[in-house]
Design an enzyme around this catalytic site. Structure first.
Site, mmCIF file in Angstrom:
data_model
loop_
_atom_site.group_PDB
_atom_site.id
_atom_site.type_symbol
_atom_site.label_atom_id
_atom_site.label_comp_id
_atom_site.label_asym_id
_atom_site.label_seq_id
_atom_site.Cartn_x
_atom_site.Cartn_y
_atom_site.Cartn_z
ATOM 1 N N LYS A 7 6.130 7.451 3.647
ATOM 2 C CA LYS A 7 6.686 6.096 3.598
ATOM 3 C C LYS A 7 5.778 5.175 2.806
ATOM 4 O O LYS A 7 4.548 5.209 2.947
ATOM 5 C CB LYS A 7 6.863 5.565 5.025
ATOM 6 C CG LYS A 7 7.525 4.193 5.125
ATOM 7 C CD LYS A 7 7.680 3.796 6.579
ATOM 8 C CE LYS A 7 8.379 2.451 6.744
ATOM 9 N NZ LYS A 7 8.534 2.092 8.170
ATOM 10 N N SER A 66 12.907 0.694 9.680
ATOM 11 C CA SER A 66 12.599 0.483 8.280
ATOM 12 C C SER A 66 12.259 1.761 7.524
ATOM 13 O O SER A 66 12.155 1.738 6.295
ATOM 14 C CB SER A 66 11.434 -0.495 8.155
ATOM 15 O OG SER A 66 10.258 0.020 8.747
ATOM 16 N N SER A 122 11.278 2.007 14.079
ATOM 17 C CA SER A 122 11.513 2.270 12.659
ATOM 18 C C SER A 122 11.479 3.727 12.254
ATOM 19 O O SER A 122 11.810 4.046 11.126
ATOM 20 C CB SER A 122 10.499 1.492 11.810
ATOM 21 O OG SER A 122 10.868 0.148 11.747
#
Length: 435
Positions: A65, A143, A167
């Site tokens: 990420k 996210s 997330s």
């Protein structure tokens, strides 16, 4: 992770939406709202930076990420301003050390909601990762949206995400994969873009199945694979495993039935948790949202007058300032009591089970995201209270019959540092629902 940024504990949902809409209008009047051309590295918008592996690659493919520093690469946090104004990271984040030592195949930095602040996973600048779970466009969840889509589309075997309030688990649930939120403090977060680093932030793995998540955990915690094997040997079946079932108001009956069917098929001893604990859970959900919102304001307010930050994100950050003056201190005072309450439950049960989300993932809005849409997406998730307690939780897909998507998501919550036992329980669920 870091996506529960819209709830004010002392107001009802309608007032929250009105406040957010007002904040959004103010930001629109004071900033640039010119549409941008997506700049993602892949057609499905899963990656911000992508390094295709060679055709003969036999190494584990790891996606990371883009909140996590990687030496020589700009950490964008999904934000145009950071992408254009930040220098490449001088060193890796601490959580990449084992993966570097083992020589895994890094395949790229994955997309994320801007500054990791949106529940939906929508990203206006890099493009929104395309959820492959259905033929029509569903939100990927945020996210860690790019990490989930990269795994679901078989562009990575394992992806690292971050989770401050859901997330990892929310995009895992939306995209039909497995995601693990780790115990707070178990995995070092040095070199990870901060949301709420002192209270909520965690790093964890995502994969298509439990075995893949175990591989990911073995890259985050030395010796984890051996701990997992020991857990499997100790509990090869669900016999003797006691699971506390938590029912959340507003959950679709079909999702509750799917979760209950999966638990029954696995063979757990299931007991319903009492209403007193449910009320404490609900309060912890609100308190975690408050702490996440205020922390986002603390860390991100410095960007709010710059071009390259969307108006939607500005509105979310502005809400944190309001929460700081209203509900923040009371939320912090309740955190210790909440940790004590959930620990007391784990003296009666091995795990707590509930749906990861209250409903199936919604369709992408036709004209891009809005603050109101994010508020409605936030209301679907059951993840924030876990972060507020600091304990681990696993999101695992389970079938849901006769629905527009093939799976929903079961969330199993365990006591602190129970990741190996939690994944063993997930293994049993996975085996039972595939029979």
């Amino acid at each position: 992770m870091s996506n529960q940024l819209f709830q004010v504990a002392t107001f009802d949902r309608a007032i929250v939406r009105t406040m957010l809409a007002a904040l959004f209008l103010v930001s629109c009047l004071s900033g640039c709202a010119i549409p941008r051309i997506p700049a993602s590295a892949t057609r499905d918008h899963a990656f911000i930076t992508y390094w295709p592996p060679p055709n003969d690659n036999k190494k584990l493919r790891l996606a990371v990420k883009d909140l996590i520093d990687m030496k020589g690469v700009v950490t964008t946090a999904g934000c145009e301003f950071l992408a254009k104004n930040s220098s490449p990271a001088k060193q890796d984040a601490a959580c990449l050390a084992i993966a570097r030592q083992r020589g895994v195949q890094f395949v790229g930095k994955t997309n994320t909601s801007e500054l990791a602040l949106a529940v939906s996973g929508i990203n206006e600048y890099f493009g929104t990762p395309r959820n492959p779970l259905a033929r029509w466009p569903l939100i990927p969840g945020g996210s860690s949206s790019g990490s989930a889509v990269a795994v679901a589309n078989n562009e990575a075997d394992v992806a690292f995400g971050t989770d401050s309030a859901g997330s990892i688990r929310i995009p895992a649930a939306n995209c039909g994969i497995v995601g693990l939120k780790t115990t707070f403090g178990l995995v070092r977060i040095d070199g990870v873009y901060p949301i709420a680093p002192n209270r909520l932030d965690t790093v964890g793995p995502m994969a298509r199945d439990v075995a893949g998540v175990v591989e990911g955990m073995d890259l985050l915690q030395a010796g984890f694979a051996a701990k997992y094997r020991q857990a499997v040997i100790a509990k090869p079946s669900a016999n003797g495993m006691r699971v506390g079932r938590l029912y959340i108001k507003g959950t679709a009956p079909s999702i509750n039935r799917a979760v209950d069917s999966a638990l029954a098929a696995t063979g757990f001893e299931v007991v319903k948790l009492d209403p007193v604990f449910t009320k404490r859970w609900d309060q912890a959900q609100k308190d975690a949202s408050t702490v996440a919102a205020v922390s986002a304001w603390i860390y991100d307010q410095k960007f709010m007058n710059h071009l390259g930050v969307t108006n939607r994100t500005r509105a979310i950050v502005a809400l944190g300032a309001i929460e700081y003056r209203t509900t923040y201190r009371a939320a912090l005072r309740r955190q210790v009591a909440w940790k004590t309450a959930i620990q007391s439950e784990f003296e009666k049960v091995n795990f707590i089970a509930l749906p990861t989300m209250q409903k199936l993932p919604p369709l992408m809005p036709p004209f891009g995201g809005s603050v109101d849409f994010e508020a409605r997406a936030l209301a679907l998730q059951n993840t924030q209270a876990v972060n507020f307690a600091g304990v681990p939780a696993l999101a695992i897909p389970v079938p849901i019959p006769n629905k527009s998507v093939p799976v929903t998501s079961l969330q199993l919550v365990g006591p602190s540092r129970s990741e190996a036992a939690l994944l063993n329980a997930g293994r049993l669920v996975e085996s039972a629902v595939k029979r």
